[in-house]
Enzyme design. Structure first.
Site, PDB file in Angstrom:
ATOM      1  CG  HIS A   1       6.871 -28.028  13.168  1.00 56.12           C
ATOM      2  ND1 HIS A   1       6.566 -27.213  14.229  1.00 56.12           N
ATOM      3  CD2 HIS A   1       8.194 -28.318  13.277  1.00 56.12           C
ATOM      4  CE1 HIS A   1       7.648 -27.003  14.955  1.00 56.12           C
ATOM      5  NE2 HIS A   1       8.660 -27.668  14.400  1.00 56.12           N
TER       6      HIS A   1
ATOM      7  CB  CYS B   1       0.809  -2.193   4.747  1.00 55.29           C
ATOM      8  SG  CYS B   1       0.561  -3.175   6.240  1.00 55.29           S
TER       9      CYS B   1
ATOM     10  CB  THR C   1       1.919  -1.930  11.100  1.00 53.02           C
ATOM     11  OG1 THR C   1       0.693  -2.364  10.484  1.00 53.02           O
ATOM     12  CG2 THR C   1       1.746  -0.539  11.684  1.00 53.02           C
TER      13      THR C   1
ATOM     14  CG  HIS D   1       8.710 -23.933  13.972  1.00 48.91           C
ATOM     15  ND1 HIS D   1       8.733 -23.665  15.317  1.00 48.91           N
ATOM     16  CD2 HIS D   1       9.938 -24.428  13.667  1.00 48.91           C
ATOM     17  CE1 HIS D   1       9.916 -23.987  15.818  1.00 48.91           C
ATOM     18  NE2 HIS D   1      10.667 -24.443  14.826  1.00 48.91           N
TER      19      HIS D   1
ATOM     20  CG  ASP E   1      -0.398   0.311   2.513  1.00 40.15           C
ATOM     21  OD1 ASP E   1       0.853   0.390   2.604  1.00 40.15           O
ATOM     22  OD2 ASP E   1      -1.155   0.503   3.480  1.00 40.15           O
TER      23      ASP E   1
HETATM   24  C1  RB5 Z   1      -1.976   3.063   6.205  1.00 40.89           C
HETATM   25  O1  RB5 Z   1      -1.968   4.321   6.761  1.00 40.89           O
HETATM   26  C2  RB5 Z   1      -1.716   2.000   7.269  1.00 40.89           C
HETATM   27  O2  RB5 Z   1      -2.857   1.869   8.053  1.00 40.89           O
HETATM   28  C3  RB5 Z   1      -1.336   0.711   6.612  1.00 40.89           C
HETATM   29  O3  RB5 Z   1      -0.184   0.895   5.854  1.00 40.89           O
HETATM   30  C4  RB5 Z   1      -1.050  -0.429   7.531  1.00 40.89           C
HETATM   31  O4  RB5 Z   1      -0.118  -0.103   8.490  1.00 40.89           O
HETATM   32  C5  RB5 Z   1      -2.213  -1.123   8.090  1.00 40.89           C
HETATM   33  O5  RB5 Z   1      -2.123  -2.083   8.853  1.00 40.89           O
END
Ligand code: RB5
Length: 149
Positions: free
Chosen positions: A133, A65, A67, A98, A8
């Site tokens: 596993h 993305c 996080t 695993h 993203d």
């Molecule tokens: C976008 O602002 C952010 O929410 C996305 O990149 C991500 O971290 C979502 O989990």
């Protein structure tokens, strides 16, 4: 190995470094977007990559993305996908050994570029160890069936 890639706007800045690593290491890949840093909805890209892996057309998927959390939630909704959110080396290695994960999610706002390539490198090059596993993965597949994913 064919790898599906998805980002993203939060992960877009890490795309070129990831592609540089994949080119250098001879991996085949397809970029499912996004293609600019304009704000987008991560589910739209996460699901494309997850479907590409679940269909068998691609062996692995890599999602970035902000996080890694949103992308990993999305990917794990698709039957046949085992996505690991791994923002450090140990988890990236262990989840291949695993969990036989076929999709990797990372957060560009959490890790630096060199950590990202180290994580990708170990995740792509570590084999699943199977053995006891497998019983656990079979249970995951059963849960997937029972909950109609
Ligand atoms: C976008 O602002 C952010 O929410 C996305 O990149 C991500 O971290 C979502 O989990």
């Amino acid at each position: 190995m064919k790898i599906a890639l998805g980002f993203d706007h939060g992960g877009f800045e890490y795309k070129s470094a990831l592609i540089e690593y994949l080119d250098k290491n001879g991996f085949e890949y397809q970029d499912f977007g996004t293609f600019s840093n304009q704000s987008v909805d991560y589910p739209d890209y996460g699901v494309k990559v997850a479907k590409a892996v679940a269909s068998g057309e691609f062996d692995r998927g890599i999602l970035i993305c902000g996080t890694g959390i949103g992308m990993s939630i999305v990917a794990n909704k698709v039957k046949g996908v085992r996505c690991a959110l791994a923002n450090e080396y140990f988890s990236a290695k262990a989840t291949r050994e695993h969990n036989d994960t076929n999709v990797l999610a990372m957060g560009a706002r959490v890790i630096g570029l060199s950590t990202m390539t180290e994580i990708v490198n170990v995740w792509l090059k570590t084999d699943y160890i199977g053995s006891y596993h497998q019983n656990r993965l079979d249970k995951i597949a059963e849960i997937e069936e029972n909950f109609g994913k």
